[in-house]
Structure formats: structure tokens, C-alpha cells
Design an enzyme around this catalytic site. Structure first.
Site, PDB file in Angstrom:
ATOM      1  N   SER A  85       0.842  -1.200   0.000  1.00 41.87           N
ATOM      2  CA  SER A  85       0.000   0.000   0.000  1.00 41.87           C
ATOM      3  C   SER A  85       0.880   1.254   0.000  1.00 41.87           C
ATOM      4  O   SER A  85       1.638   1.459  -0.935  1.00 41.87           O
ATOM      5  CB  SER A  85      -0.956  -0.051   1.193  1.00 41.87           C
ATOM      6  OG  SER A  85      -1.949   0.915   1.065  1.00 41.87           O
ATOM      7  N   ASP A  93     -18.545 -13.556 -12.271  1.00 41.81           N
ATOM      8  CA  ASP A  93     -17.635 -14.615 -11.821  1.00 41.81           C
ATOM      9  C   ASP A  93     -17.603 -15.830 -12.755  1.00 41.81           C
ATOM     10  O   ASP A  93     -16.520 -16.299 -13.128  1.00 41.81           O
ATOM     11  CB  ASP A  93     -17.984 -14.992 -10.368  1.00 41.81           C
ATOM     12  CG  ASP A  93     -17.435 -16.337  -9.949  1.00 41.81           C
ATOM     13  OD1 ASP A  93     -16.369 -16.724 -10.486  1.00 41.81           O
ATOM     14  OD2 ASP A  93     -18.034 -16.998  -9.090  1.00 41.81           O
ATOM     15  N   ASP A 136     -15.197 -16.426 -16.263  1.00 39.65           N
ATOM     16  CA  ASP A 136     -13.803 -16.866 -16.399  1.00 39.65           C
ATOM     17  C   ASP A 136     -13.681 -18.387 -16.349  1.00 39.65           C
ATOM     18  O   ASP A 136     -12.576 -18.933 -16.279  1.00 39.65           O
ATOM     19  CB  ASP A 136     -12.909 -16.183 -15.357  1.00 39.65           C
ATOM     20  CG  ASP A 136     -13.435 -16.345 -13.937  1.00 39.65           C
ATOM     21  OD1 ASP A 136     -13.877 -17.452 -13.572  1.00 39.65           O
ATOM     22  OD2 ASP A 136     -13.405 -15.357 -13.165  1.00 39.65           O
ATOM     23  N   VAL A 167     -14.675 -20.577 -14.037  1.00 39.33           N
ATOM     24  CA  VAL A 167     -14.741 -21.234 -12.730  1.00 39.33           C
ATOM     25  C   VAL A 167     -15.632 -20.396 -11.816  1.00 39.33           C
ATOM     26  O   VAL A 167     -15.405 -19.202 -11.629  1.00 39.33           O
ATOM     27  CB  VAL A 167     -13.338 -21.358 -12.085  1.00 39.33           C
ATOM     28  CG1 VAL A 167     -13.428 -22.076 -10.746  1.00 39.33           C
ATOM     29  CG2 VAL A 167     -12.382 -22.092 -13.017  1.00 39.33           C
ATOM     30  N   ASP A 177     -16.331 -19.471  -8.478  1.00 35.66           N
ATOM     31  CA  ASP A 177     -15.691 -19.583  -7.168  1.00 35.66           C
ATOM     32  C   ASP A 177     -15.817 -18.290  -6.370  1.00 35.66           C
ATOM     33  O   ASP A 177     -15.101 -18.073  -5.393  1.00 35.66           O
ATOM     34  CB  ASP A 177     -14.200 -19.946  -7.350  1.00 35.66           C
ATOM     35  CG  ASP A 177     -13.491 -19.002  -8.315  1.00 35.66           C
ATOM     36  OD1 ASP A 177     -14.130 -18.040  -8.804  1.00 35.66           O
ATOM     37  OD2 ASP A 177     -12.298 -19.215  -8.590  1.00 35.66           O
ATOM     38  N   ILE A 190     -14.976 -15.461  -7.466  1.00 32.90           N
ATOM     39  CA  ILE A 190     -13.858 -14.591  -7.812  1.00 32.90           C
ATOM     40  C   ILE A 190     -13.983 -14.144  -9.270  1.00 32.90           C
ATOM     41  O   ILE A 190     -14.090 -14.987 -10.169  1.00 32.90           O
ATOM     42  CB  ILE A 190     -12.513 -15.329  -7.617  1.00 32.90           C
ATOM     43  CG1 ILE A 190     -12.339 -15.708  -6.150  1.00 32.90           C
ATOM     44  CG2 ILE A 190     -11.344 -14.494  -8.126  1.00 32.90           C
ATOM     45  CD1 ILE A 190     -11.235 -16.730  -5.918  1.00 32.90           C
ATOM     46  N   ASP A 193      -9.093  -5.523  -5.030  1.00 33.28           N
ATOM     47  CA  ASP A 193      -8.603  -4.484  -4.125  1.00 33.28           C
ATOM     48  C   ASP A 193      -9.657  -3.394  -3.970  1.00 33.28           C
ATOM     49  O   ASP A 193     -10.040  -2.754  -4.942  1.00 33.28           O
ATOM     50  CB  ASP A 193      -7.296  -3.900  -4.678  1.00 33.28           C
ATOM     51  CG  ASP A 193      -6.568  -3.023  -3.666  1.00 33.28           C
ATOM     52  OD1 ASP A 193      -7.235  -2.241  -2.954  1.00 33.28           O
ATOM     53  OD2 ASP A 193      -5.333  -3.121  -3.578  1.00 33.28           O
ATOM     54  N   HIS A 213      -7.113  -5.612  -0.571  1.00 30.87           N
ATOM     55  CA  HIS A 213      -5.977  -4.702  -0.472  1.00 30.87           C
ATOM     56  C   HIS A 213      -4.885  -5.319   0.418  1.00 30.87           C
ATOM     57  O   HIS A 213      -5.093  -5.477   1.615  1.00 30.87           O
ATOM     58  CB  HIS A 213      -6.451  -3.367   0.109  1.00 30.87           C
ATOM     59  CG  HIS A 213      -5.414  -2.295   0.093  1.00 30.87           C
ATOM     60  ND1 HIS A 213      -4.748  -1.928  -1.052  1.00 30.87           N
ATOM     61  CD2 HIS A 213      -4.918  -1.510   1.074  1.00 30.87           C
ATOM     62  CE1 HIS A 213      -3.887  -0.968  -0.765  1.00 30.87           C
ATOM     63  NE2 HIS A 213      -3.972  -0.695   0.520  1.00 30.87           N
TER      64      HIS A 213
END
Ligand SMILES: *[C@@H]1O[C@H](CO)[C@@H](O)[C@H](O)[C@H]1NC(C)=O
Ligand SMILES: *[C@@H]1O[C@H](CO)[C@@H](O)[C@H](O)[C@H]1NC(C)=O
Ligand SMILES: *[C@@H]1O[C@H](CO)[C@@H](O)[C@H](O)[C@H]1NC(C)=O
Ligand SMILES: *[C@@H]1O[C@H](CO)[C@@H](O)[C@H](O)[C@H]1NC(C)=O
Ligand SMILES: *[C@@H]1O[C@H](CO)[C@@H](O)[C@H](O)[C@H]1NC(C)=O
Ligand SMILES: *[C@@H]1O[C@H](CO)[C@@H](O)[C@H](O)[C@H]1NC(C)=O
Ligand SMILES: *[C@@H]1O[C@H](CO)[C@@H](O)[C@H](O)[C@H]1NC(C)=O
Ligand SMILES: *[C@@H]1O[C@H](CO)[C@@H](O)[C@H](O)[C@H]1NC(C)=O
Ligand SMILES: *[C@@H]1O[C@H](CO)[C@@H](O)[C@H](O)[C@H]1NC(C)=O
Ligand SMILES: *[C@@H]1O[C@H](CO)[C@@H](O)[C@H](O)[C@H]1NC(C)=O
Length: 546
Positions: free
Chosen positions: A197, A268, A271, A273, A275, A277, A418, A458
Site C-alpha cells: 500500500s 464470476d 472466467d 470457474v 468460485d 472470484i 482491491d 488490499h
């Protein structure tokens, strides 16, 4: 039989090591720790404290620590038999920098400096603890002031601003190496820096302004262009209607939770998958119209009214300065918006940003006024700050030629989830340096490598396999160069082995003692980790760099 001979080989290796170490230990240890003050040759430096900690595994209270850094009752964890030293370095007639050293008996002959977070003012104990446990002579600094909240320490203090802006890490490097020399009797063989950071900002600034200070620099979630990062929180809050929390365009905190959840649900799976994310949020555009009342995605208590749709749309647009030039990338899709949407004081019910750095820094460093508030923040305030550039905090720039020429290596990493420093900034910066140096990608990769970590918040945390050895405690299994970016950097600097990937680990509940939940291979930018389409997605071997 083979196993037995392996074991014997290890025992022998240990025995050899121990002998080598006992010859070193004559030059340091408890006596030398208290004696450092007499042998230390460093300008403007007074030794404030020396302590011997020979109870590895125990802890001690940080009695001098101010409350905003964790307070005097916070426990520091002793991770090796070590000498702890605190020095005060006068940097001008009105400023001084505190530098702290943890010097392990079992020294690996390396020097490790660390930086700060947020508005600075706190020593990075987690990284120091990890560094000492790996054998580094590990250092930290308060960056020239004590405390991570408030504006008093900056108000009318141009020299203190310089310490935070560009000076403290250089002071830490200079004094730190002298402390190593005084204590161990010789200079470190290799010099490293690790920070996240604001510490990531300091990493790049060090490579730029003081290229001789470190051989290897690790820059986490780097706050390069710090003033615009801080300003962005005010600009985004204003875009969603703050501080007029009763206006029709204002988007409430619980609505943001639902908006971000919807983004993750929709984006999500794209991509490959599912998950939780969004591997690379910069690949998508998001139209908030689909969250309109009546559209059926969000229920009646959180769906968006027309004026709110405009607010949300503008919240995901990049930031331009007063001349119209885009200077800051869009906020991350799928990331927690707390930094600009959690902005009502729950006690008073009044508008108030929970992100205090904006008010603190602009009061103390930019406007020299404790009456200033961010209520009317605009790009003009951002531009004013970058124009005056208090204490040279934003002296960044992209010409890393000196650091490159001397053989320095830099690894940056950035979470793709982040919520504070938009991750696209790291790719911008990489391109900026590349343009400055007119370097090909492979020339860049000779000295500067960026790793994106999908699903990392972050600096740490998040749903992704984010642990790359950057947080306390340093888990078993993250103490080697495949799983730890600092150690990958060491290997690159000392053995020339270039890191193409690193394996991140997700611990169950983010709690090391609960064991590993999943691992994933993270790739050197611009390569991306992609699921191989068949393996168990919780295993690193099922992810390839493409
Ligand atoms: C020391 O360890 C304890 C327990 O893991 C943790 O709560 C604390 O934050 C650690 N202290 C520091 C300075 O990291
Ligand atoms: C310190 O203790 C930890 C466990 O508490 C152990 O893993 C480590 O090897 C010890 N380090 C030294 C230098 O004794
Ligand atoms: C550190 O140095 C500053 C400036 O010289 C001085 O004001 C301060 O009292 C010193 N602190 C300690 C603990 O020596
Ligand atoms: C020592 O402090 C003085 C001011 O007190 C400053 O001018 C000078 O640059 C400092 N020297 C170093 C090496 O930091
Ligand atoms: C920060 O706190 C330390 C420890 O109490 C003290 O020695 C030092 O003088 C303080 N520095 C500043 C700039 O106030
Ligand atoms: C900051 O404001 C104070 C009075 O509020 C004034 O005395 C001082 O000169 C100002 N400092 C700067 C750097 O403008
Ligand atoms: C509406 O959706 C939000 C977010 O998903 C949820 O927290 C809330 O409980 C829902 N309300 C109703 C009445 O279903
Ligand atoms: C809210 O307001 C109260 C009263 O002014 C204040 O003490 C507190 O620090 C504010 N912030 C939060 C997060 O409650
Ligand atoms: C912000 O602007 C509004 C309207 O322009 C004004 O009434 C208010 O006083 C300003 N607030 C601050 C804190 O400057
Ligand atoms: C950049 O590098 C390329 C390839 O080495 C070279 O052809 C070109 O002239 C360089 N451009 C500048 C502006 O130096």
C-alpha cells in the site's frame, strides 16, 4: 535406506551450519546488543532502546506504541532469538524518524527494510516478525510521525511531510545498514525492501530516487500516485450523492452490498470457474440498468431508482483531472465499496466518510486547516494537491533506468479484488515504466515483474488464494520461494532465477491453524492463470499460465 541416508545428509548439513553460526555469534548476542550504541557510526542518530529477546515463541507489549497503531498493550511476537534496537534519527531541525531493528542471532546475512501503510506513522511489525523468523536483519520505521490518524503531526510541519513523502525509507536504509555493521561486524551481503500500500508507494519511490539502497524491492498493492488514490475516495463518494444522504441519487450502503453481490454472480462464471472470484475485473463493463427496480435482479428494498442508476454508473467511470485527462482507473467491479459508500456516522446519523485519510491528509498536509472537510470535494481539490505535492509524496515517475542499470530487481503484486487501490493502476505503472525505458516485455521482465492475485483484497485477505507469505503469521508451507514472493525475490537477486509464477494459498477461514483450503498458481503479468478445465480447482497444479 535411501530415506535414512537423506536424513543423515540433512543432519550433517545442520551440523556444518551450526559450526559456521557459532563462529559468527561471537561478534553479536546480548552483550553486543547493548553495546551497539558505542560502536554505531551514523549521523544524527541516537539509540533510544536496546532489548535482548531470547524467548522465541513468546511476545512482549509495544509499550511506546500510540493507540492508532495498535496501542501500548499490543503484543509483538518474538520469532527468533534476537536483539531489538530502536534509534531516533534527526532529519531536520523540526523532524525525526524512528527506526527499529530486529537482529536475529541466526542471521542470513541479508538486510530487510519495511515501509508504512495509509498515512504512515506505524511500524510494520508483521513484516518485521516474518523477516526475523527467516533470518533477515529486519527493520521498520514510523515514517517520521507517530500515529495513523489525525492531522496534527502534519499541520504546519513541512519537514515531517518530507519524511513521509520520500525521506524515511532512505534514512532507514542508511542507518539500518550501519546498525548491521555495528552489530554483526560486517555489511549485509544483500539488501531488500518489502512493503504494501503506502509501503508499495515507498518501494517504487526508493527504486526511483535511491536506486542504490536495495538490490531487491517488493511492492505490494502499490499506492503509486498516492494523492489521487486518496482523492478518488472523495470523488467517488460525491458521485453517488454524498453528503446529501437524503437525495434521490444517493445510493445506500446496503444497496452497494447487493450491487457488488450481483456483479459477482453475473461476472464470476465468465472466467470458467464459479468460485466467487472475478479473475480480471478490467475485462468487463457493467451496466447498472440491469439492477433497476422492476428488472427483477434486485428486490424492492435494494433495487435502483433512475437517479441512483446514474450514480452507480458514474461511480465505475475513471477519474479525469480538471483538463479532462484521465488520471485514475475505474473502481474494481466486484470489490467492496466501503471506502466511498460507508459514509454515515452510525452514532450521529450525519454524513461522514469512514475513510479518514482523505480528511486527515488534506487538513494537515494540503490545506493547513483543521476546519476543512471533504463535503465539497472535487477534482479541483485533487489537482491542487498534486500541484503542491506536499513533501514530494507523489514524486513518482517512471524512469527506473538507474535501478535497472545497477541490476536491481523489483516484484510488484496486486489483488484483483482491491477495495482501496484500483489494481489497474499497477498495469498502468508497468506500461509507464516500459514506455519510459522504451523496453520490450522481455527486457522489462529482466528487472520488473508484476503478479496479479485474483480474489485478493488490499494487501491481503479476500476469497482468492491470496497468501504469498506477506502476512503474519508466516505459515509452514509459505516459507519457500514457490509460495513466498519475498523469497522468490531473494532467489532472483542472488541466483538469477526469474519467478514466472508463485503459488498462493487460501487458509480455511483465513486462519493458518485451520489448514489449507485451496491453492492457485499466480502468473507474471501479462500472463494469466487459467484453469486447465479438468483438475481440482483447489489445487495449484490445475492452473496454467497463459
Ligand atoms: C502477535 O500474534 C498475535 C497472535 O497471533 C496477533 O494477534 C498479534 O497481532 C501479533 N502481533 C503483531 C504485532 O503482529
Ligand atoms: C522460533 O519458533 C518457531 C515456532 O514457534 C520455530 O518454527 C522457529 O524455527 C524458531 N526459530 C528460531 C530461530 O529458533
Ligand atoms: C528524537 O529526536 C527528536 C528531534 O531531534 C527529538 O525531538 C525527540 O525528543 C527525540 N526522541 C527521543 C526519544 O530521543
Ligand atoms: C543531520 O541533521 C541536520 C539537521 O539537523 C540535517 O541538515 C542533515 O542533513 C542531517 N544529516 C543526515 C546525514 O541526515
Ligand atoms: C514517536 O514515538 C517515539 C516513542 O515514544 C518517540 O521516541 C519519538 O520521539 C516519537 N516521534 C515523534 C516524531 O513524535
Ligand atoms: C498554517 O496555518 C497557521 C495558522 O492557522 C499559520 O500560522 C501557518 O503559517 C500556516 N502554515 C503554512 C505552511 O501555510
Ligand atoms: C433483498 O435483497 C437483499 C440483498 O440480497 C437482502 O439482504 C434482503 O434481505 C432482501 N429483502 C427482501 C425483503 O427479500
Ligand atoms: C461519529 O461521531 C461521534 C460523535 O461526534 C465521534 O465520536 C465518532 O468518532 C464518529 N465516528 C464514528 C465512526 O463513529
Ligand atoms: C459545501 O458547498 C455548499 C453548497 O455549495 C455550501 O453550502 C457548504 O457550506 C459547503 N460546505 C463546506 C464544508 O464548505
Ligand atoms: C525504442 O526501441 C526500438 C527497438 O529497440 C527502437 O527501434 C526505437 O528507435 C526506440 N525508440 C526510441 C524513442 O528510443
Amino acid at each position: 535406506m535411501q530415506n535414512l541416508s537423506k536424513t543423515l545428509a540433512i543432519v550433517l548439513a545442520c551440523a556444518v551450519n551450526t559450526n559456521a553460526l557459532s563462529s559468527i555469534s561471537q561478534t553479536h548476542g546480548p552483550h553486543a546488543c547493548h553495546g551497539v550504541s558505542s560502536s554505531l557510526q551514523a549521523p544524527n542518530t541516537t539509540v533510544v532502546l536496546t532489548e535482548v529477546h531470547h524467548q522465541n515463541g513468546t511476545s512482549f507489549p509495544l509499550v511506546d506504541q500510540v493507540s492508532s497503531c495498535g496501542g501500548p498493550n499490543e503484543l509483538a511476537n518474538i520469532t527468533a532469538n534476537l536483539c531489538r534496537l530502536v534509534v531516533n534519527v534527526t532529519t531536520s531541525r523540526s523532524s525525526s524518524v524512528q527506526v527499529e531493528a530486529w537482529l536475529p542471532d541466526d542471521w542470513n546475512e541479508r538486510f530487510l527494510a519495511t515501509g508504512g501503510g495509509g498515512i504512515g506513522g506505524c511500524i510494520d511489525y508483521p513484516t518485521i516478525q516474518n523477516g526475523a523468523s527467516l533470518g533477515f536483519a529486519s527493520f521498520g520505521t514510523n515514517g517520521g510521525h507517530n500515529g495513523s490518524e489525525g492531522s496534527d503531526f502534519f499541520l504546519n510541519q513541512p519537514e515531517v511531510l518530507k519524511d513521509f513523502g520520500y525521506r524515511a525509507i532512505h534514512v532507514e536504509a542508511g542507518v539500518g545498514k550501519e546498525i548491521v555493521r555495528a552489530y554483526y561486524g560486517r555489511a549485509p551481503k544483500h539488501n531488500y525492501y518489502a512493503g504494501c500500500s503506502t509501503g508499495g508507494r515507498q518501494a517504487f519511490q526508493s527504486a526511483l530516487l535511491y536506486p542504490e539502497d536495495f538490490d531487491g524491492v517488493l511492492a505490494g498493492s502499490p499506492g503509486v500516485d498516492w494523492l489521487r488514490i486518496v482523492s478518488s475516495k472523495g470523488i467517488l463518494a460525491r458521485r453517488i450523492g454524498w453528503p446529501n444522504i437524503h437525495s434521490t441519487s444517493y445510493v445506500r450502503e446496503e444497496q452497494w452490498k447487493a450491487i457488488v453481490e450481483a456483479q459477482i454472480n453475473i461476472l464470476d462464471p465468465l472466467d470458467g470457474v464459479k468460485d466467487g472470484i472475478i479473475d480480471d475485473p478490467t475485462m468487463y463493463r457493467f451496466d447498472p440498468e440491469i439492477l433497476a427496480c422492476g428488472a427483477g435482479v434486485l428486490n424492492g428494498s435494494v433495487c435502483l431508482q433512475p437517479a441512483q442508476i446514474d450514480s452507480v454508473r458514474s461511480a465505475y467511470e475513471p477519474i479525469a483531472d480538471s483538463t479532462g485527462k484521465i488520471v485514475y482507473p475505474p473502481f474494481e467491479l466486484g470489490a467492496n465499496t466501503d471506502v466511498f459508500s460507508k459514509n454515515i456516522n452510525t452514532t450521529t446519523g450525519k454524513p461522514e466518510l469512514s475513510y479518514t485519510i482523505l480528511e486527515d491528509y488534506f487538513r494537515g498536509a494540503v490545506y493547513n486547516s483543521t476546519a476543512w472537510t471533504p463535503s465539497n470535494f472535487t477534482t479541483k481539490d485533487m489537482d491542487f494537491a498534486t500541484d503542491i505535492n506536499p513533501g514530494q509524496v507523489n514524486t513518482g515517475g517512471t524512469d527506473l533506468s538507474a535501478f535497472r542499470a545497477k541490476g536491481g530487481k523489483l516484484i510488484a503484486y496486486h489483488g484483483r479484488n482491491d477495495e482501496s487501490v484500483t489494481s489497474a493502476l499497477s498495469a498502468w505503472h508497468f506500461s509507464g515504466v516500459q514506455a519510459s525505458l522504451n523496453a520490450s516485455l522481455s527486457e522489462m521482465h529482466e528487472f520488473y515483474r508484476l503478479f496479479y492475485i485474483p480474489g485478493m483484497h488490499h494487501c491481503s485477505g479476500g476469497p482468492g488464494a491470496w497468501n504469498i507469505g506477506q502476512t503474519w503469521p508466516l505459515a509452514e508451507g509459505t516459507r519457500d520461494s514457490r509460495h513466498n514472493l519475498l523469497l522468490a525475490l531473494v532467489e532472483w537477486v542472488e541466483e538469477g532465477r526469474k519467478p514466472d509464477s508463485v503459488i498462493g494459498t487460501k487458509f480455511k477461514n483465513d486462519y493458518v491453524a485451520d489448514g489449507v483450503e485451496s491453492q492457485r498458481t499466480h502468473c507474471v503479468y501479462p500472463r494469466k492463470s487459467v484453469w486447465d478445465g479438468k483438475g481440482d480447482t483447489s489445487r495449484a497444479s490445475s492452473w496454467m499460465c497463459t
